[in-house]
Design a protein around this motif. Structure first.
Motif, short mmCIF file in Angstrom:
data_model
loop_
_atom_site.label_atom_id
_atom_site.label_comp_id
_atom_site.label_asym_id
_atom_site.label_seq_id
_atom_site.Cartn_x
_atom_site.Cartn_y
_atom_site.Cartn_z
N THR A 67 -4.26 17.98 12.60
CA THR A 67 -3.55 19.34 12.50
C THR A 67 -4.02 20.47 12.57
N ALA A 68 -3.64 21.51 13.26
CA ALA A 68 -4.25 23.10 12.96
C ALA A 68 -4.42 23.33 11.97
N THR A 69 -3.52 23.12 10.87
CA THR A 69 -3.79 23.66 9.30
C THR A 69 -5.04 22.70 9.00
N ARG A 70 -5.06 21.54 9.14
CA ARG A 70 -6.44 20.87 8.70
C ARG A 70 -7.63 21.49 9.28
N GLN A 71 -7.38 21.73 10.46
CA GLN A 71 -8.72 22.11 10.94
C GLN A 71 -9.11 23.66 10.46
N ALA A 72 -7.90 24.36 10.29
CA ALA A 72 -8.26 25.60 9.75
C ALA A 72 -8.97 25.57 8.35
N VAL A 73 -8.38 24.63 7.68
CA VAL A 73 -8.91 24.54 6.49
C VAL A 73 -10.47 24.15 6.40
N LEU A 74 -10.95 23.21 7.33
CA LEU A 74 -12.12 22.94 7.26
C LEU A 74 -13.01 24.00 8.13
N ILE A 75 -12.56 24.54 8.79
CA ILE A 75 -13.27 26.08 9.46
C ILE A 75 -13.53 27.10 8.28
N ASP A 76 -12.48 27.05 7.48
CA ASP A 76 -12.32 27.99 6.28
C ASP A 76 -13.65 27.51 5.37
N MET A 77 -13.73 26.31 5.11
CA MET A 77 -14.88 25.75 4.20
C MET A 77 -16.19 25.92 4.67
N ALA A 78 -16.29 25.64 6.03
CA ALA A 78 -17.32 25.91 6.58
C ALA A 78 -17.90 27.36 6.83
N PHE A 79 -16.95 28.32 7.00
CA PHE A 79 -17.29 29.78 6.74
C PHE A 79 -17.72 30.00 5.64
N ASN A 80 -17.05 29.63 4.40
CA ASN A 80 -17.47 29.85 3.19
C ASN A 80 -18.76 29.38 2.77
N LEU A 81 -18.97 28.06 3.06
CA LEU A 81 -20.17 27.15 2.55
C LEU A 81 -21.33 27.20 3.39
N GLY A 82 -21.06 27.38 4.81
CA GLY A 82 -22.08 27.01 5.55
C GLY A 82 -22.17 25.23 5.73
N LEU A 83 -22.97 25.26 7.02
CA LEU A 83 -23.04 23.81 7.46
C LEU A 83 -23.77 23.08 6.35
N LYS A 84 -24.89 23.39 5.58
CA LYS A 84 -25.38 22.63 4.73
C LYS A 84 -24.46 21.99 3.54
N ARG A 85 -23.96 23.13 2.87
CA ARG A 85 -23.29 22.84 1.99
C ARG A 85 -21.92 22.06 2.19
N LEU A 86 -21.56 22.22 3.15
CA LEU A 86 -20.21 21.44 3.57
C LEU A 86 -20.62 20.04 3.98
N ALA A 87 -21.70 19.69 4.67
CA ALA A 87 -22.18 18.63 4.86
C ALA A 87 -22.47 17.57 3.33
N GLY A 88 -22.66 18.33 2.29
CA GLY A 88 -22.81 17.68 1.05
C GLY A 88 -21.51 16.99 0.51
N PHE A 89 -20.41 17.31 1.15
CA PHE A 89 -18.88 16.85 0.78
C PHE A 89 -19.00 15.22 1.46
N ARG A 90 -19.79 14.65 1.05
CA ARG A 90 -19.85 13.27 1.65
C ARG A 90 -18.41 12.47 1.39
N LYS A 91 -18.27 12.35 0.30
CA LYS A 91 -17.03 11.78 0.05
C LYS A 91 -15.63 12.31 0.78
#
Length: 169
Positions: free
Chosen positions: A105-129
């Protein structure tokens, strides 16, 4: 809900350089400027002395306290362009990590973009589970995993909001 609606209220919108909560030189909509050279490129002119001036100031003040007469400032159009570029980069990072991104959904996409904006690719990739649970379509469990992280302890209100939105869809 869009990524801009999630990001800008949390990051703020500041026309000049300031120190964020971690003491990093920042400007615009949460754009971290790691070096004076990066700040010069960001502002489109030599702001080296200004960068070092701000970097030497005490952290933890309101952004307005970092303004001073003659400090370099950005226009709304410059801030919008940089924000939009950073959001597009964050979306590109999410698309690399989450193959099912287009089906969310657009909302879930926005959440993931927000996390990537805040964390960066490397830290977001650490959310394996979390990422595995998203791939499995288990959004409630993914939302719970988001809260079981150093990120959630660093930015608890943002993490709670994003987790709730991930769960609700």
């Amino acid at each position: 809900m869009t990524a801009i609606e999630l990001i800008e209220p949390v990051e703020g919108r500041v026309r000049w350089m300031y120190l964020d909560t971690e003491g990093l030189v920042t400007a615009g909509v949460g754009e971290c400027l790691e070096t004076a050279a990066e700040a010069c490129a960001f502002f489109g002119r030599d702001v080296t002395a200004d960068y070092h001036h701000v970097a030497a100031m005490p952290k933890g003040m309101a952004a307005s306290r970092y303004w001073y007469a003659g400090c370099p400032t950005l226009t709304d159009a410059q801030i919008d362009a940089r924000r939009d570029r950073s959001i597009a980069n964050a979306e590109g990072d999410v698309r690399k990590l989450v193959p099912s991104f287009p089906t969310l959904t657009a909302t879930r996409q926005a959440v993931l973009i927000d996390m990537a904006f805040n964390l960066g690719l490397k830290r977001l990739a650490g959310f394996r589970k979390t990422l595995a649970l998203l791939a499995a379509g288990d959004f409630a469990a993914a939302a719970n995993e988001m809260l079981d992280s150093a990120w959630a302890r660093e930015v608890p209100k943002r993490a709670k909001r994003d987790s709730d939105l991930m769960r609700a869809g």
